[in-house]
Design an enzyme around this catalytic site. Structure first.
Site, PDB file in Angstrom:
ATOM      1  N   HIS A   2      -0.369   0.626  -5.492  1.00 25.55           N
ATOM      2  CA  HIS A   2      -0.572   1.254  -6.803  1.00 25.55           C
ATOM      3  C   HIS A   2      -0.297   2.753  -6.766  1.00 25.55           C
ATOM      4  O   HIS A   2      -0.851   3.505  -7.556  1.00 25.55           O
ATOM      5  CB  HIS A   2      -2.007   1.018  -7.308  1.00 25.55           C
ATOM      6  CG  HIS A   2      -2.311  -0.399  -7.682  1.00 25.55           C
ATOM      7  ND1 HIS A   2      -2.498  -1.370  -6.748  1.00 25.55           N
ATOM      8  CD2 HIS A   2      -2.430  -1.003  -8.888  1.00 25.55           C
ATOM      9  CE1 HIS A   2      -2.744  -2.530  -7.361  1.00 25.55           C
ATOM     10  NE2 HIS A   2      -2.699  -2.327  -8.663  1.00 25.55           N
ATOM     11  N   GLU A  41       5.454  -9.592 -15.282  1.00 23.52           N
ATOM     12  CA  GLU A  41       6.373  -8.454 -15.294  1.00 23.52           C
ATOM     13  C   GLU A  41       7.821  -8.842 -15.566  1.00 23.52           C
ATOM     14  O   GLU A  41       8.552  -8.110 -16.238  1.00 23.52           O
ATOM     15  CB  GLU A  41       6.265  -7.666 -13.977  1.00 23.52           C
ATOM     16  CG  GLU A  41       5.061  -6.725 -13.922  1.00 23.52           C
ATOM     17  CD  GLU A  41       3.763  -7.420 -13.558  1.00 23.52           C
ATOM     18  OE1 GLU A  41       3.805  -8.607 -13.173  1.00 23.52           O
ATOM     19  OE2 GLU A  41       2.698  -6.782 -13.662  1.00 23.52           O
TER      20      GLU A  41
END
Lengths: 326, 346
Positions: free
Chosen positions: B152, B83
């Protein structure tokens, strides 16, 4: 490759530019004329000079918190540098970035960086733009040995390799991550092993010798520009001053003897000796270069001193492009 | 609902943000992402997309499906799971003049990339004295409701809003997806475009051609005289239901969708509260330190004399998002809780 006298003199001038500016900045810091933190590059000049001397002017570089040397070696302007270090409106960043954020996008210098390792992923992005647009440029990231312990370096190295990007990784291994010696912060001796782990080649270079760095960088750059993907140089070097400032109070992390021993390998002296012994220059012409550059440094201090500070209304300027901050 | 069948079971939004006309074309929220990306990439070669599984797989939610076959692997880039480097890829390319769209699969993953977002992308322009321009769009899937649990499902927009230099965009329907995503990609600042994963299948009217919705301009969805309801992202749907129910009970809600939470159209909200004298703010994120706190504070600063009751906030409790559907359905605010909160004002 043949290294001409012209190149040898050019490398020397690049190093002197860094050295004399930095020594002046150190003096100003010690007399409390510079606000904030100052991370001096003195001792490591051969790396910036050797690499930047081998680049095309629009090849991009990202830098570190110890970033003055990279910008100066790429041709940075003394006046705007010194003004920035003093927080003046005429500085590279209009006085809003300071020592840790100097940049010159016209010279494709994409910024020093206050976060260790953070410039490396940004170089990946510049390299990607080079690849996508086919502009023939390469992207270089300078970082320290300490930065190779942080995740950003590893993500960037892997991504550059996976996407086969035109990027040169330049590790300036000065043996200390701030005040912690390398052997306490990693279990390997040579950082270059980390390049192999990601599947690209690299070489260990004497980072106290600008010619060695220039030769290695030139070779790597030629291959990278030819489409061979990323490469890495590990330049074994040393900083003569402390992590921050000139002579810190917490100097028990290394001995004065160690510093003195390394000073015998001062990259400027190494190269001066070469220039004189090979008959390219003599002591007088070397002194003349130093005098000329010192004059430029003196002018930059005067320029910075006389420059105004930013106005209060500049606070909210440039938070966004084309818009005001809320 | 698993990610792969997220487009199935489409619901039609009761009312799109645009003028409602049943004869006009309908498009899904997720499908609007693909369509917008494709149209922009056709008109502007400087736009490229990079992220985990955005290429061959078309994104784990499918909203990039079809882009790599059309634009190739160089403009729709499958990246490693990295990321920080994904954001760095976008920053470096943006500084070079390209218009990257980089995707963080789930909004929770911004925490992994936060240095590159908060210390680099947001600040480069300012730190560099204005010299750098960063036309960077970060897309990411936020929101709860899929039993995706604590890592999530989050809504972390308040964290991003707190960082000067970023713009934070939260489309509530497919129309806004197209108009706001177009604006984000054409914008010369770093933007975070938050795609709500429970909205992906919902359809509404969306124009065929590209159009822009200005960042920083809110939208009055429903005019009313008794209470101002400010709803963020998917909560707009729940607030609409609540307003409908309350209208039958004699409470007339004015419903405002800010569309972007940074910049925030506070003028629109203050103007409304000055008329209604009541305010309730609704978001999926936890209540403590949420964007609702900022909105409430600015309302009392600017419209204190008009307020007839304390400002209400409907938001998530201060816990990580639970996995079990039995808990999660009570975690995320819904129309019933909004109704209760509004009634408490009177």
């Amino acid at each position: 490759m043949e290294i001409t006298d012209e190149i040898l003199i050019d490398l020397y001038k690049r190093m002197v530019r860094v050295r004399l500016f930095e020594e002046e900045a150190g003096r100003l810091a010690e007399s409390a004329r510079l606000p904030g933190f100052l991370h001096l590059y003195v001792g490591e000049e051969a790396v910036a000079a050797g690499v930047c001397g081998a680049l095309e002017s629009q090849d991009q570089i990202t830098s570190t918190h110890r970033g003055h040397g990279h910008l100066l070696a790429k041709g940075g302007d003394f006046n705007r540098m010194m003004a920035e270090l003093m927080g003046k409106a005429t500085g590279y960043c209009n006085g809003k970035g300071g020592s840790m954020h100097i940049c010159d996008l016209d010279l494709a210098m994409l910024g020093a960086n206050g976060i260790v390792g953070a410039g490396v992923p940004i170089s990946v992005g510049a390299a990607y733009a080079n690849k996508l647009t086919g502009n023939g440029l390469i992207s270089v990231s300078f970082f320290g040995d300490g930065a190779t312990n942080i995740g950003a370096f590893h993500e960037a190295a892997n991504m550059a390799a996976a996407l086969s990007l035109p990027m040169l990784f330049v590790c300036e291994n000065n043996e200390y991550a701030e005040y912690s010696p390398r052997h306490k912060t990693m279990a390997i001796t040579d950082v270059i092993e980390r390049a192999a782990a990601y599947g690209f080649p690299g070489a260990i270079v004497d980072g106290m010798d600008c010619v060695a760095v220039f030769e290695a960088a030139s070779l790597a750059i030629e291959k990278i520009r030819g489409g061979e993907g990323p490469m890495m140089l590990e330049c074994k070097t040393y900083r003569f001053y402390d992590h921050v400032g000139v002579k810190g109070t917490a100097s028990d992390y290394r001995t004065d003897e160690e510093v003195e021993e390394m000073r015998k390998r001062d990259p400027l002296v190494v190269h001066e000796t070469r220039l004189i012994e090979s008959g390219i220059m003599d002591a007088d012409s070397i002194q003349a270069i130093k005098d000329d550059i010192q004059k430029e440094v003196d002018i930059s201090v005067e320029f910075a001193d006389q420059s105004p500070f930013p106005e209060l209304e500049d606070m909210l300027v440039d938070v966004y492009t084309n818009g005001e901050s809320s | 609902m698993s990610p792969d069948n997220i487009f199935e079971g489409a619901n039609e939004d009761e009312e799109s943000s645009s003028e409602s006309n049943p004869s006009e074309r309908k498009l899904g929220y997720g499908a609007a992402v693909v369509e917008t990306m494709a149209q922009i990439m056709r008109e502007d070669e400087s736009v490229f997309l990079a992220g985990e599984d955005v290429g061959a797989h078309g994104g784990v939610f499918g909203y990039f499906r079809g882009l790599q076959p059309e634009f190739g692997e160089d403009r729709v880039v499958d990246t490693p799971i990295a990321e920080q480097a994904i954001i760095g890829l976008g920053i470096g390319a943006a500084v070079q003049g390209l218009r990257p769209v980089v995707d963080l699969m789930f909004m929770d993953f911004i925490c992994v990339a936060m240095d590159q977002i908060a210390n680099q992308a947001a600040k480069l322009k300012y730190m560099f004295g204005g010299g750098a321009t960063l036309p960077l769009t970060i897309t990411t899937a936020g929101g709860a409701g899929l039993s995706a649990a604590a890592q999530h499902s989050q809504s972390l927009e308040a964290m991003l809003c707190h960082i000067p230099g970023l713009k934070v965009v939260m489309p509530s329907d497919a129309y806004e997806v197209k108009g706001l995503l177009t604006s984000c990609i054409r914008e010369d600042n770093p933007t975070v475009f938050i795609i709500n994963k429970r909205k992906l299948a919902d359809t509404c009217h969306v124009p065929e051609e590209l159009f822009e919705i200005p960042l920083g301009e809110g939208h009055v969805i429903r005019e009313g005289s008794d209470v101002t309801v400010v709803a963020i992202g998917r909560m707009v749907d729940e607030a609409k239901k609540a307003a409908e129910k309350l209208s039958g009970e004699g409470i007339d809600c004015e419903l405002i969708n800010p569309r972007t939470v940074q910049p925030l159209d506070i003028d629109l909200i203050v103007e409304s509260v000055s008329k209604t004298g009541h305010a309730v703010i609704v978001h999926e994120a936890v209540r403590f330190g949420g964007i609702g706190a900022e909105i409430a504070s600015q309302i009392q600063e600017q419209a204190f004399d008009y307020l007839d009751a304390p400002i209400g906030r409907v938001a998530a409790p201060f816990s990580p998002i639970p996995f079990s559907p039995a808990l999660e359905k009570h975690y995320v605010p819904d129309a019933e809780r909004i109704v209760t909160s509004i009634k408490n004002l009177f």
